[in-house]
Design an enzyme around this catalytic site. Structure first.
Site, PDB file in Angstrom:
ATOM      1  N   GLU A   1     -17.785  -1.186 -46.602  1.00  0.00           N
ATOM      2  CA  GLU A   1     -17.070  -0.428 -45.775  1.00  0.00           C
ATOM      3  C   GLU A   1     -16.670   0.719 -46.463  1.00  0.00           C
ATOM      4  OE1 GLU A   1     -13.271  -0.167 -42.879  1.00  0.00           O
ATOM      5  OE2 GLU A   1     -13.933  -1.955 -43.500  1.00  0.00           O
TER       6      GLU A   1
ATOM      7  N   GLU B   1      -4.623  -5.809 -43.480  1.00  0.00           N
ATOM      8  CA  GLU B   1      -5.144  -5.741 -42.298  1.00  0.00           C
ATOM      9  C   GLU B   1      -6.093  -6.488 -41.873  1.00  0.00           C
ATOM     10  OE1 GLU B   1      -8.328  -3.608 -39.558  1.00  0.00           O
ATOM     11  OE2 GLU B   1      -6.980  -1.874 -40.792  1.00  0.00           O
ATOM     12  N   HIS B   2      -7.381  -6.538 -42.848  1.00  0.00           N
ATOM     13  CA  HIS B   2      -8.333  -7.619 -42.681  1.00  0.00           C
ATOM     14  C   HIS B   2      -8.156  -8.927 -42.916  1.00  0.00           C
ATOM     15  CE1 HIS B   2     -12.426  -5.297 -43.164  1.00  0.00           C
ATOM     16  NE2 HIS B   2     -11.451  -4.121 -42.777  1.00  0.00           N
TER      17      HIS B   2
ATOM     18  N   HIS C   1      -5.020  -1.478 -46.038  1.00  0.00           N
ATOM     19  CA  HIS C   1      -6.277  -1.703 -45.211  1.00  0.00           C
ATOM     20  C   HIS C   1      -6.724  -3.232 -45.489  1.00  0.00           C
ATOM     21  CE1 HIS C   1     -10.723  -1.723 -44.872  1.00  0.00           C
ATOM     22  NE2 HIS C   1     -10.529  -1.158 -43.819  1.00  0.00           N
TER      23      HIS C   1
END
Length: 428
Positions: A140, A68-69, A65
Site C-alpha cells: 500500500e 486500523e488494519h 494506520h
C-alpha cells in the site's frame, strides 16, 4: 440523553457522555431505512510521541494506520464476514489526527453496532498476523509512492513544516513499519482507544437509548488513562523551502500550492477562523471567482484545479492545486489577486452571494449520513458543536476576509510542490 434541536437545520441531536468518558451522539432520522454508525478515536498518524501514565513513549511512523488494519482481527472470528451476513458495509480510515471505523446498514442495526463496538475495543495482535500484514501495508505504501497526488501533498507538507509530524506519510514508510510489533500495537490501543478518547456517532431511525445501552454492555465501564500527545515545538510561520520538484511517470505536471496559517485555536474560535478561511479561499480562487475564470481562460489551470482549507492538529493551511504546465504563474496570480482583494476589499453583494452558496453546500452535505457522522466527530475533537455552524456563520464579516488575505496569502508563508513528467514520459 440530552436532546438539542437546531431549527436552522431542522435537526435534533441526542448526546450523552458515559461514565467511561465515551461521547455518544445520535441524530434520529425517522422513516429512513438507512443507518450509519461511526466509532472514532482522536488518534492519527501524527501521534507518534506521547505520554501515558507518566511515561514518555515514542513509536515508529505508521502505527495508527497499521492498527486500523489489525483491528478487524478477532480470535476465531471474521469480522467482515459477520458484517456481510448482516447485510452491512463496514470500513475504516486513518487520517493525520483521527481513526474511524464505521458501517452502514438497512437492517440488523443492533447486531451491527454490537459488532462494531466489540472489534474496535478488542485488541488482538499475534506475531503471525502482524507479520502477515506487514507485506500488505508495504504494498500500500509503495502504491501511494507511485501516486502523484499523494506525493505532491506530502512534498508540500515538508516544504511548509520544519518538524511537525504532518511531514510524515500517514502509512509511514516501508522501513518504519518493520519496527512495528504486537506489543507496540497493544500499547497504542491502550493509550488512544480508551472510551474517554473516542466518540460514537449514529445517524438513522434508531432509538438513542438503545445505542447507549449497547455501549454500556460492550465497552469497559470505568474511565481509563489516555495518552497525551506531544507534537513537538511550535512551528515558525516561515516555510522551510519555497518550492520542490520531483519527476514521476505523469503525462503533465501536477502541483500543490500552500500558504501556512497560524494554528492552535479550538472551539468557537476555531470554527469561526475556519469559516473565514473557507470564504477567503472561495473569494480568492473558487470556481466562481474572477481569478479562477481568468486563469482558466488563459490555460494555466484546467478543471482539475481546486483547493480550500486544510487543518490538522497543530497545523492550518490554505491549499490549491491540480494539473498545470505553469504552476509558478498560478502562484504569482494568486498572490497578486490576494493583494488586490486585501486593498479593495470584497463587495457586500459578492460577499452575500458567497455566503449563501457556501451555506447551501454545507447544508446539502448533511444529506450524507456518513458525512454528518464524520463532521460531528471531527468537530467534537475540536470542542465545537458542528450543528452550530449556521449561527457561527452569521458572525463572519466581509472585512475579516480582507484581513485574512492580507495576513496569510504572502510569499514568505508560501510553499509549492511540483511533480513533473519523467524524461521517459516526456519522450512519449
Amino acid at each position: 440523553m440530552n436532546m438539542t434541536h437546531y431549527p436552522r437545520l431542522d435537526e435534533t441531536v441526542c448526546r450523552e457522555t458515559l461514565p467511561n468518558g465515551l461521547k455518544v451522539c445520535v441524530v434520529p432520522k425517522k422513516g429512513f431505512a438507512r443507518k450509519a454508525a461511526y466509532f472514532v478515536t482522536d488518534y492519527g498518524s501524527i501521534h507518534t510521541s506521547f505520554t501515558l501514565d507518566g511515561v514518555h513513549i515514542t513509536t515508529p511512523d505508521g502505527v495508527a494506520h497499521y492498527l486500523e488494519h489489525k483491528m478487524f482481527d478477532m480470535p476465531g472470528r471474521d469480522v467482515n464476514e459477520e458484517f456481510a451476513a448482516l447485510g452491512a458495509n463496514p470500513n475504516a480510515f486513518t487520517t493525520y489526527d483521527m481513526t474511524a471505523y464505521y458501517f452502514t446498514c438497512t437492517e440488523h442495526f443492533e447486531q451491527c453496532l454490537r459488532l462494531l463496538l466489540e472489534f474496535v475495543s478488542t485488541p488482538y495482535f499475534t506475531q503471525e498476523s502482524v507479520e502477515k500484514e506487514r507485506g500488505i501495508i508495504a504494498q500500500e505504501i509503495l502504491m501511494y509512492a507511485d501516486s502523484a497526488d499523494s506525493q505532491v501533498f506530502e512534498d508540500l507538507a515538508q516544504n511548509l513544516y520544519a518538524h511537525h509530524p504532518i511531514r510524515v506519510p500517514i502509512a509511514g514508510s516501508v522501513e518504519s513499519i518493520q519496527a512495528i510489533t504486537p506489543e507496540i500495537l497493544e500499547q497504542c490501543h491502550r493509550a488512544f482507544y480508551a472510551p474517554a478518547n473516542m466518540m460514537l456517532c449514529v445517524v438513522g431511525d434508531v432509538e438513542p437509548e438503545t445505542v447507549v445501552k449497547l455501549c454500556e454492555e460492550v465497552l469497559p465501564r470505568q474511565e481509563q488513562s489516555v495518552g497525551i500527545p506531544d507534537l513537538g515545538e511550535e512551528e515558525k510561520m516561515r516555510c522551510v523551502r519555497p518550492i520542490s520538484r520531483r519527476k514521476m511517470d505523469v503525462s503533465m505536471p501536477t502541483f500543490q500550492l500552500g500558504f501556512k496559517c497560524p494554528a492552535g485555536l479550538t472551539g468557537e474560535e476555531f470554527a469561526h477562523w475556519e469559516l473565514v478561511a473557507e470564504l477567503a479561499s472561495e473569494a480568492l480562487f473558487g470556481e466562481s471567482s474572477s481569478l479562477y475564470m481568468q486563469m482558466y481562460e488563459q490555460g494555466i489551470i484546467d478543471s482539475s484545479f481546486g483547493g480550500g482549507v486544510e487543518t490538522v492538529s497543530g497545523t492550518a493551511m490554505i491549499t490549491c492545486g491540480g494539473d498545470s504546465d505553469y504552476p509558478e504563474k498560478v502562484c504569482d496570480a494568486i498572490v497578486a489577486h490576494a493583494q488586490h482583494l486585501a486593498k479593495t476589499g470584497i463587495a457586500e453583494s459578492e460577499f452575500a452571494r458567497m455566503k449563501k452558496s457556501f451555506m447551501g453546500r454545507r447544508v446539502k452535505d448533511l444529506d450524507s449520513f456518513e458525512s454528518t457522522c464524520f463532521r460531528l466527530c471531527a468537530y467534537q475533537f475540536e470542542n465545537y458543536d458542528f450543528f452550530r455552524f449556521p449561527e457561527s456563520f452569521e458572525t463572519v464579516k466581509a472585512e475579516e476576509l480582507r484581513t485574512f488575505l492580507q495576513e496569510n496569502i504572502r510569499l514568505d508563508r508560501c510553499g509549492m510542490a511540483i511533480v513533473e513528467p519523467s524524461e521517459q514520459e516526456e519522450k512519449n
